[in-house]
Write a protein that holds these residues in place. Structure first.
Motif, PDB file in Angstrom:
ATOM      1  N   PRO A 131       0.806  -1.229   0.000  1.00 24.02           N
ATOM      2  CA  PRO A 131       0.000   0.000   0.000  1.00 24.02           C
ATOM      3  C   PRO A 131       0.839   1.281   0.000  1.00 24.02           C
ATOM      4  O   PRO A 131       0.472   2.264  -0.643  1.00 24.02           O
ATOM      5  CB  PRO A 131      -0.842  -0.122   1.267  1.00 24.02           C
ATOM      6  N   LYS A 132       1.967   1.272   0.691  1.00 27.62           N
ATOM      7  CA  LYS A 132       2.844   2.447   0.737  1.00 27.62           C
ATOM      8  C   LYS A 132       3.370   2.791  -0.666  1.00 27.62           C
ATOM      9  O   LYS A 132       3.443   3.966  -1.035  1.00 27.62           O
ATOM     10  CB  LYS A 132       4.003   2.190   1.699  1.00 27.62           C
ATOM     11  N   LEU A 133       3.736   1.775  -1.443  1.00 26.29           N
ATOM     12  CA  LEU A 133       4.224   2.020  -2.800  1.00 26.29           C
ATOM     13  C   LEU A 133       3.102   2.516  -3.705  1.00 26.29           C
ATOM     14  O   LEU A 133       3.317   3.395  -4.546  1.00 26.29           O
ATOM     15  CB  LEU A 133       4.845   0.745  -3.380  1.00 26.29           C
ATOM     16  N   ILE A 134       1.910   1.968  -3.536  1.00 28.52           N
ATOM     17  CA  ILE A 134       0.762   2.422  -4.331  1.00 28.52           C
ATOM     18  C   ILE A 134       0.470   3.887  -4.015  1.00 28.52           C
ATOM     19  O   ILE A 134       0.235   4.700  -4.926  1.00 28.52           O
ATOM     20  CB  ILE A 134      -0.459   1.522  -4.087  1.00 28.52           C
ATOM     21  N   ALA A 135       0.520   4.255  -2.743  1.00 31.15           N
ATOM     22  CA  ALA A 135       0.300   5.646  -2.341  1.00 31.15           C
ATOM     23  C   ALA A 135       1.368   6.555  -2.953  1.00 31.15           C
ATOM     24  O   ALA A 135       1.072   7.674  -3.396  1.00 31.15           O
ATOM     25  CB  ALA A 135       0.293   5.762  -0.824  1.00 31.15           C
ATOM     26  N   GLU A 136       2.608   6.068  -3.004  1.00 33.40           N
ATOM     27  CA  GLU A 136       3.694   6.851  -3.611  1.00 33.40           C
ATOM     28  C   GLU A 136       3.415   7.104  -5.094  1.00 33.40           C
ATOM     29  O   GLU A 136       3.594   8.219  -5.587  1.00 33.40           O
ATOM     30  CB  GLU A 136       5.022   6.098  -3.436  1.00 33.40           C
ATOM     31  N   LEU A 137       2.981   6.070  -5.808  1.00 36.59           N
ATOM     32  CA  LEU A 137       2.663   6.233  -7.232  1.00 36.59           C
ATOM     33  C   LEU A 137       1.505   7.206  -7.423  1.00 36.59           C
ATOM     34  O   LEU A 137       1.551   8.078  -8.290  1.00 36.59           O
ATOM     35  CB  LEU A 137       2.335   4.884  -7.867  1.00 36.59           C
TER      36      LEU A 137
END
Length: 143
Positions: A131-137
Motif C-alpha cells: 500500500p505504501k508504494l501504491i500511495a507513492e505512485l
C-alpha cells in the motif's frame, strides 16, 4: 545470499540503469522495453526467476521472461482481467496449463500493442505492491 551477476536492483526513484539482458534478438529488445516501463514504478527491480530475467516489486514476483519454452512474458494479472485480455486478443494473451490456477497471463511480446503495456504492467504491479508504494505512485500522478 549471493546475487547473480545479471541481477541488478533499479528503483524508479534512482532513474534508469543500463539494460543488459541474457535474452537476445527481438525478444531481448522487447523485454528491455518492458523493463523500461516497469522500472518507472516504485520499488520495481530487475531480478531472476527460474533462471530467467524477471521483475520484482520489493522481492515479490511481478513478471518473468519465459525464454525456456515459447518465449513471451508471464505477468501478474487478476483472473477477470486475464479473461478479458484473452477474449479480446487470444493470439497475444494466453495461458499454459501451468498458469491456469495462478493469477498471471502470458503475453506474446512480438504481437502486443505497446501502447497498452504501461497499463497492463501497472495493473500487475498493483497486485504485488505494498500500500505504501501504491500511495507513492498515486502521489506522483497528482503532482
Amino acid at each position: 545470499m549471493a546475487r547473480n551477476k545479471l541481477t541488478r536492483r533499479r528503483s524508479a526513484s534512482r532513474g534508469p540503469a543500463p539494460l543488459t539482458h541474457p535474452a537476445s534478438g527481438s525478444l531481448g529488445i522487447a523485454y528491455a522495453r518492458v523493463v523500461e516501463i516497469a522500472c518507472r514504478l516504485p520499488g520495481t527491480e530487475e531480478s531472476r526467476s527460474y533462471g530467467t530475467p524477471s521483475l520484482k516489486v520489493k522481492g515479490k514476483l511481478l513478471s518473468r521472461l519465459r525464454t525456456e519454452a515459447e518465449g513471451g512474458l508471464a505477468i501478474r494479472c487478476d483472473f477477470v482481467d486475464r479473461h478479458m485480455l484473452m477474449q479480446a486478443d487470444p493470439e497475444t494473451f494466453y495461458v499454459t496449463d501451468h498458469y491456469l490456477d495462478y493469477p498471471m497471463v502470458l503475453i506474446d511480446l512480438h504481437r502486443v500493442r505497446w501502447d497498452a503495456m504501461p497499463g497492463i504492467i501497472e495493473q500487475g504491479w498493483r497486485l504485488v505492491a505494498a500500500p505504501k508504494l501504491i500511495a507513492e505512485l498515486e502521489a506522483r500522478h497528482r503532482e
